[in-house]
Scaffold this active site. Sequence first.
Site, mmCIF file in Angstrom:
data_model
loop_
_atom_site.group_PDB
_atom_site.id
_atom_site.type_symbol
_atom_site.label_atom_id
_atom_site.label_comp_id
_atom_site.label_asym_id
_atom_site.label_seq_id
_atom_site.Cartn_x
_atom_site.Cartn_y
_atom_site.Cartn_z
ATOM 1 C CG ASP A 153 -2.266 0.648 0.942
ATOM 2 O OD1 ASP A 153 -2.267 1.881 0.818
ATOM 3 O OD2 ASP A 153 -3.295 -0.043 0.860
ATOM 4 C CG ASP A 195 -4.326 3.329 18.733
ATOM 5 O OD1 ASP A 195 -3.735 3.679 19.768
ATOM 6 O OD2 ASP A 195 -5.397 3.830 18.353
ATOM 7 C CG HIS A 232 -5.291 3.747 1.224
ATOM 8 N ND1 HIS A 232 -5.001 2.421 0.981
ATOM 9 C CD2 HIS A 232 -6.580 3.925 0.827
ATOM 10 C CE1 HIS A 232 -6.071 1.825 0.464
ATOM 11 N NE2 HIS A 232 -7.035 2.711 0.350
ATOM 12 C CB ALA A 238 -10.717 -8.751 -6.586
ATOM 13 C CB VAL A 256 -7.308 -13.492 -5.621
ATOM 14 C CG1 VAL A 256 -7.430 -12.223 -4.781
ATOM 15 C CG2 VAL A 256 -5.874 -13.656 -6.121
#
Length: 378
Positions: free
Chosen positions: A56, A64, A89, A192, A197
């Site tokens: 990404d 966190d 993102h 996808a 996948v």
Amino acid sequence: MIPILAISLLTTAGHASSASDGSERVRSDQWHLNYLKATEAHRITQGEGVTVAIPDTGVDPHPDLRENLLRGTDIISGIDDGRADKSGHGTSMAGLVAAHGRGANLGALGIAPKASILPIRAKMDNKGGDIEYLADSIEWAIANGADVISVSAVSGTNTRLETSLRTAQQSNIIVVAAAGNRPDDSFVGYPASEPGVVAVGGIDREGNHATVSVTGPEIDVVAPAVDLYSTSYQGKYSKGTGTSGATAIVAGAVALIRAKYPSLPAREVVHRLTYTAVDKGPPGRDDQYGYGVIDLVAALTADVPPSWSALPTADASAGRGPTSTAAGPVADGRGAGSDGSTVRGLVTLGVLVVGGGAWAYVVRRRRRGDDPPPRISR
């Protein structure tokens, strides 16, 4: 390579757990945790020992998230370790997968809060990327211990990217990818759409198809995709909508299953995920919901028969047969909302003769209020 989550920042706070930084309210805003019964699932496992790679925009060491953040790589520059993010993102996706919060219900919490995140910077500042960068990322993740690869983007494709995805599958790695968002996308995008996948679509707060999510025959499962609160860069938080976030949630679910069943092959992990999904729409698989809404608790506790691919062949050794991932009775159907949705209602019966012995098995999707699926018997 187009990232598909619309994100807005919620706070400009630093790293202190104070009433001013948003950490005290972000947990209560994470509606998807209650919807998916994450607390109940976390009593069973929290993803220990599983590594999720996230190609990404990089992942910022948010307070966190930092305890779960491994050293990764920067495919673009080659000089960083992936632990930097200028757009938020990648950090948002990582938080949805594995944020650990700060205790006492402070901060963001991921679906698998003890899984490890392997950050890979493969996109420039949330403005898209290159097919070759994604192929590089998949190859790097394979070589560096990933158990799950979460791709919250759609891209074009070429032979190298296709090969890398198939290599990941052959390496017992599960690849989860976003289906795509309307209006920019009109059909399920790549990767996808690659066979094997896990293609992820989205639902809204009521458990219904999210209007932002594309539909298509490739959809495998759906997960919350609207108003998703998570981590962001510089200690901030974000709110996002899109199948990117749904994909990260499903990647977290896969991490939980892998932690609970560490010896289960990737194909059977995916089978467990889809078999226990809560049906929506017309009975059976459909193009909006795929096999249904993921059910974390059922995926970890149901007695799931093996998939067809795991059944023994005719030349299997006598006395051996398919193995079950039984873990006690199936939890009651939570449903995917308050609309009385059901879990797969299809029934498939079969008897397979192996090495002179008969293996009888029943593949049966549970409906709300059904008894648990029958155990595999000899």
